[in-house]
Design a protein around this motif. Structure first.
Motif, PDB file in Angstrom:
ATOM      1  N   PHE A  20       0.835  -1.186   0.000  1.00  0.00           N
ATOM      2  CA  PHE A  20       0.000   0.000   0.000  1.00  0.00           C
ATOM      3  C   PHE A  20       0.875   1.243   0.000  1.00  0.00           C
ATOM      4  CE2 PHE A  20      -2.621  -3.233   2.162  1.00  0.00           C
ATOM      5  CZ  PHE A  20      -3.773  -3.183   1.380  1.00  0.00           C
ATOM      6  N   THR A  21       0.407   2.250  -0.700  1.00  0.00           N
ATOM      7  CA  THR A  21       1.082   3.538  -0.657  1.00  0.00           C
ATOM      8  C   THR A  21       1.076   4.083   0.768  1.00  0.00           C
ATOM      9  OG1 THR A  21       0.332   3.985  -2.907  1.00  0.00           O
ATOM     10  CG2 THR A  21       1.086   5.876  -1.593  1.00  0.00           C
ATOM     11  N   CYS A  22      -0.051   3.894   1.426  1.00  0.00           N
ATOM     12  CA  CYS A  22      -0.207   4.297   2.822  1.00  0.00           C
ATOM     13  C   CYS A  22      -0.119   3.038   3.688  1.00  0.00           C
ATOM     14  CB  CYS A  22      -1.555   4.988   3.018  1.00  0.00           C
ATOM     15  SG  CYS A  22      -1.854   5.553   4.683  1.00  0.00           S
ATOM     16  N   PRO A  23       0.983   2.831   4.419  1.00  0.00           N
ATOM     17  CA  PRO A  23       1.163   1.582   5.170  1.00  0.00           C
ATOM     18  C   PRO A  23       0.048   1.368   6.198  1.00  0.00           C
ATOM     19  CG  PRO A  23       3.199   2.848   5.085  1.00  0.00           C
ATOM     20  CD  PRO A  23       2.123   3.740   4.593  1.00  0.00           C
ATOM     21  N   PRO A  24      -0.484   0.163   6.263  1.00  0.00           N
ATOM     22  CA  PRO A  24      -1.547  -0.116   7.231  1.00  0.00           C
ATOM     23  C   PRO A  24      -0.989  -0.225   8.644  1.00  0.00           C
ATOM     24  CG  PRO A  24      -0.945  -2.119   6.075  1.00  0.00           C
ATOM     25  CD  PRO A  24      -0.177  -1.008   5.419  1.00  0.00           C
ATOM     26  N   PRO A  25      -1.822  -0.043   9.671  1.00  0.00           N
ATOM     27  CA  PRO A  25      -1.349  -0.188  11.047  1.00  0.00           C
ATOM     28  C   PRO A  25      -0.963  -1.633  11.339  1.00  0.00           C
ATOM     29  CG  PRO A  25      -3.734   0.100  10.992  1.00  0.00           C
ATOM     30  CD  PRO A  25      -3.247   0.334   9.608  1.00  0.00           C
ATOM     31  N   GLN A  26       0.132  -1.811  12.039  1.00  0.00           N
ATOM     32  CA  GLN A  26       0.581  -3.134  12.446  1.00  0.00           C
ATOM     33  C   GLN A  26       0.016  -3.452  13.829  1.00  0.00           C
ATOM     34  OE1 GLN A  26       2.494  -5.026  10.219  1.00  0.00           O
ATOM     35  NE2 GLN A  26       1.903  -3.275   8.939  1.00  0.00           N
ATOM     36  N   ARG A  27       0.111  -4.734  14.193  1.00  0.00           N
ATOM     37  CA  ARG A  27      -0.385  -5.116  15.522  1.00  0.00           C
ATOM     38  C   ARG A  27       0.315  -4.327  16.622  1.00  0.00           C
ATOM     39  NH1 ARG A  27      -0.366  -8.179  20.053  1.00  0.00           N
ATOM     40  NH2 ARG A  27      -2.235  -9.435  20.443  1.00  0.00           N
ATOM     41  N   SER A  28       1.627  -4.123  16.459  1.00  0.00           N
ATOM     42  CA  SER A  28       2.386  -3.414  17.490  1.00  0.00           C
ATOM     43  C   SER A  28       1.908  -1.977  17.652  1.00  0.00           C
ATOM     44  CB  SER A  28       3.876  -3.431  17.143  1.00  0.00           C
ATOM     45  OG  SER A  28       4.101  -2.827  15.877  1.00  0.00           O
ATOM     46  N   LEU A  86      -1.108  -0.828  16.868  1.00  0.00           N
ATOM     47  CA  LEU A  86      -2.450  -0.855  17.430  1.00  0.00           C
ATOM     48  C   LEU A  86      -2.402  -1.122  18.937  1.00  0.00           C
ATOM     49  CD1 LEU A  86      -4.360  -2.807  14.633  1.00  0.00           C
ATOM     50  CD2 LEU A  86      -4.668  -0.394  15.247  1.00  0.00           C
ATOM     51  N   ARG A  87      -1.502  -1.987  19.344  1.00  0.00           N
ATOM     52  CA  ARG A  87      -1.353  -2.261  20.782  1.00  0.00           C
ATOM     53  C   ARG A  87      -0.859  -1.010  21.510  1.00  0.00           C
ATOM     54  NH1 ARG A  87      -0.748  -6.690  24.219  1.00  0.00           N
ATOM     55  NH2 ARG A  87       0.644  -6.324  25.992  1.00  0.00           N
ATOM     56  N   GLU A  88       0.101  -0.319  20.906  1.00  0.00           N
ATOM     57  CA  GLU A  88       0.601   0.916  21.513  1.00  0.00           C
ATOM     58  C   GLU A  88      -0.521   1.949  21.625  1.00  0.00           C
ATOM     59  OE1 GLU A  88       3.835   2.126  19.084  1.00  0.00           O
ATOM     60  OE2 GLU A  88       5.139   0.478  19.726  1.00  0.00           O
ATOM     61  N   ALA A  89      -1.360   2.011  20.609  1.00  0.00           N
ATOM     62  CA  ALA A  89      -2.486   2.939  20.636  1.00  0.00           C
ATOM     63  C   ALA A  89      -3.461   2.587  21.754  1.00  0.00           C
ATOM     64  CB  ALA A  89      -3.209   2.936  19.289  1.00  0.00           C
ATOM     65  N   ALA A  90      -3.672   1.284  21.953  1.00  0.00           N
ATOM     66  CA  ALA A  90      -4.554   0.839  23.032  1.00  0.00           C
ATOM     67  C   ALA A  90      -3.993   1.238  24.392  1.00  0.00           C
ATOM     68  CB  ALA A  90      -4.741  -0.675  22.963  1.00  0.00           C
ATOM     69  N   LEU A  91      -2.707   1.009  24.599  1.00  0.00           N
ATOM     70  CA  LEU A  91      -2.079   1.355  25.877  1.00  0.00           C
ATOM     71  C   LEU A  91      -2.100   2.860  26.116  1.00  0.00           C
ATOM     72  CD1 LEU A  91       0.947  -1.115  25.744  1.00  0.00           C
ATOM     73  CD2 LEU A  91      -1.027  -1.256  27.278  1.00  0.00           C
ATOM     74  N   ARG A  98     -11.663   2.555  14.778  1.00  0.00           N
ATOM     75  CA  ARG A  98     -11.657   3.876  14.139  1.00  0.00           C
ATOM     76  C   ARG A  98     -10.275   4.192  13.576  1.00  0.00           C
ATOM     77  NH1 ARG A  98     -15.220   5.422  18.434  1.00  0.00           N
ATOM     78  NH2 ARG A  98     -13.468   6.190  19.681  1.00  0.00           N
ATOM     79  N   ARG A  99      -9.237   3.738  14.258  1.00  0.00           N
ATOM     80  CA  ARG A  99      -7.879   3.943  13.745  1.00  0.00           C
ATOM     81  C   ARG A  99      -7.693   3.191  12.428  1.00  0.00           C
ATOM     82  NH1 ARG A  99      -3.433   5.700  16.738  1.00  0.00           N
ATOM     83  NH2 ARG A  99      -1.405   5.259  15.762  1.00  0.00           N
ATOM     84  N   VAL A 100      -8.205   1.966  12.373  1.00  0.00           N
ATOM     85  CA  VAL A 100      -8.145   1.185  11.134  1.00  0.00           C
ATOM     86  C   VAL A 100      -8.954   1.874  10.036  1.00  0.00           C
ATOM     87  CG1 VAL A 100      -8.787  -1.009  10.053  1.00  0.00           C
ATOM     88  CG2 VAL A 100      -7.744  -1.002  12.343  1.00  0.00           C
ATOM     89  N   ALA A 101     -10.140   2.384  10.394  1.00  0.00           N
ATOM     90  CA  ALA A 101     -10.993   3.051   9.406  1.00  0.00           C
ATOM     91  C   ALA A 101     -10.319   4.304   8.858  1.00  0.00           C
ATOM     92  CB  ALA A 101     -12.344   3.391  10.035  1.00  0.00           C
ATOM     93  N   ARG A 102      -9.627   5.039   9.709  1.00  0.00           N
ATOM     94  CA  ARG A 102      -8.928   6.241   9.232  1.00  0.00           C
ATOM     95  C   ARG A 102      -7.816   5.864   8.257  1.00  0.00           C
ATOM     96  NH1 ARG A 102      -9.533   7.880  14.689  1.00  0.00           N
ATOM     97  NH2 ARG A 102      -7.390   7.262  15.180  1.00  0.00           N
ATOM     98  N   TRP A 103      -7.115   4.760   8.552  1.00  0.00           N
ATOM     99  CA  TRP A 103      -6.098   4.296   7.606  1.00  0.00           C
ATOM    100  C   TRP A 103      -6.745   3.940   6.265  1.00  0.00           C
ATOM    101  CZ3 TRP A 103      -6.350  -0.692   5.567  1.00  0.00           C
ATOM    102  CH2 TRP A 103      -5.403  -0.925   4.567  1.00  0.00           C
ATOM    103  N   ALA A 104      -7.865   3.220   6.308  1.00  0.00           N
ATOM    104  CA  ALA A 104      -8.518   2.784   5.075  1.00  0.00           C
ATOM    105  C   ALA A 104      -8.931   3.989   4.224  1.00  0.00           C
ATOM    106  CB  ALA A 104      -9.733   1.912   5.412  1.00  0.00           C
ATOM    107  N   GLN A 105      -9.477   5.012   4.865  1.00  0.00           N
ATOM    108  CA  GLN A 105      -9.873   6.215   4.125  1.00  0.00           C
ATOM    109  C   GLN A 105      -8.649   6.904   3.511  1.00  0.00           C
ATOM    110  OE1 GLN A 105     -11.958   8.456   7.083  1.00  0.00           O
ATOM    111  NE2 GLN A 105     -13.829   7.237   6.940  1.00  0.00           N
ATOM    112  N   LYS A 106      -7.600   6.991   4.287  1.00  0.00           N
ATOM    113  CA  LYS A 106      -6.377   7.647   3.807  1.00  0.00           C
ATOM    114  C   LYS A 106      -5.771   6.854   2.652  1.00  0.00           C
ATOM    115  CE  LYS A 106      -1.992   9.517   5.543  1.00  0.00           C
ATOM    116  NZ  LYS A 106      -1.106   9.641   6.734  1.00  0.00           N
TER     117      LYS A 106
END
Length: 220
Positions: A16-24, A26-31, A50-58
């Motif tokens: 992807f031109t815009c790299p998707p969020p990785q598990r790491s 997403l976990r950091e975002a949760a913490l 919502r973080r995943v959705a923002r990536w998808a839109q971008k």
């Protein structure tokens, strides 16, 4: 010799031109979210989705294949679920603890039991957990006593009944007094308080009302 067409290996993740969020990440975002806010299992899951959705839109705005973006976003849902499960196992997310804390806070702000229950339901708290929190969260106050206290908090905010400018309305003419009482009952009814609770609060003397408020402060 003809050109042999080699089918695309679908096991290889698309680039992807815009790299998707990785598990790491997403976990950091949760913490990071949990370090700042109390939340429920559903609440944390929504934050990460919502973080995943923002990536998808971008990614789609950047020109990445819409089908591939949607597919990858769907693949991230179980990743999000796994992270939330981890937070629950670690005790960082506990719906029961959240519910008890939120009940105490909302009662002190003048919210009725109906309003509190609706608030917790919207946060994804299970009915049994909501019921237990409403029964036990505010010290030794039972549900009926908690409701009186919450109604008194709202009455004080709106200067109703024992908290009115002149206390009871004995000096006003009957029509004006009746209209004021109907308005006060309407305020409490719209907030979710039963009529008997509203009437009890509006007819209460100032000294008794203050005693109830002192009890609420002591219990919560």
């Amino acid at each position: 010799m003809g050109i042999v067409s080699v089918p695309m290996d679908k096991t290889v993740p698309p680039s992807f031109t815009c790299p998707p969020p990785q598990r790491s990440t997403l976990r950091e975002a949760a913490l990071a979210h949990l370090a700042r806010f109390g939340t429920t299992r559903q609440g944390l899951e929504q934050v990460l989705l919502r973080r995943v959705a923002r990536w998808a839109q971008k990614a789609q705005r950047a020109g990445d294949c819409a089908e591939a973006v949607v597919e990858h976003a769907a693949e991230l849902r179980p990743v999000v679920t796994g992270i939330v499960d981890d937070m629950v196992r670690l005790g960082a997310v506990d719906d029961a603890v959240f519910a008890r804390s939120r009940v105490r806070r909302l009662v002190r702000s003048g919210r009725s039991g109906r309003a509190v229950d609706a608030h917790l339901a919207a946060k994804g708290v299970a009915p049994t957990v909501r019921d237990e929190a409403l029964e036990t969260a505010v010290g030794t106050l039972g549900p009926a006593e908690r409701e009186v206290c919450a109604a008194l908090v709202l009455a004080r905010k709106r200067r109703l009944g024992p908290f009115g400018p002149d206390g009871v309305m004995d000096d006003e003419d009957e029509a004006t007094a009746m209209a004021g009482r109907h308005r006060a009952l309407g305020v409490l009814a719209r907030a979710g308080f039963a009529r008997d609770v509203a009437q009890r609060v509006l007819e209460m003397q100032a000294e008794e009302a203050e005693a109830w408020m002192d009890r609420l402060r002591a219990e919560s």
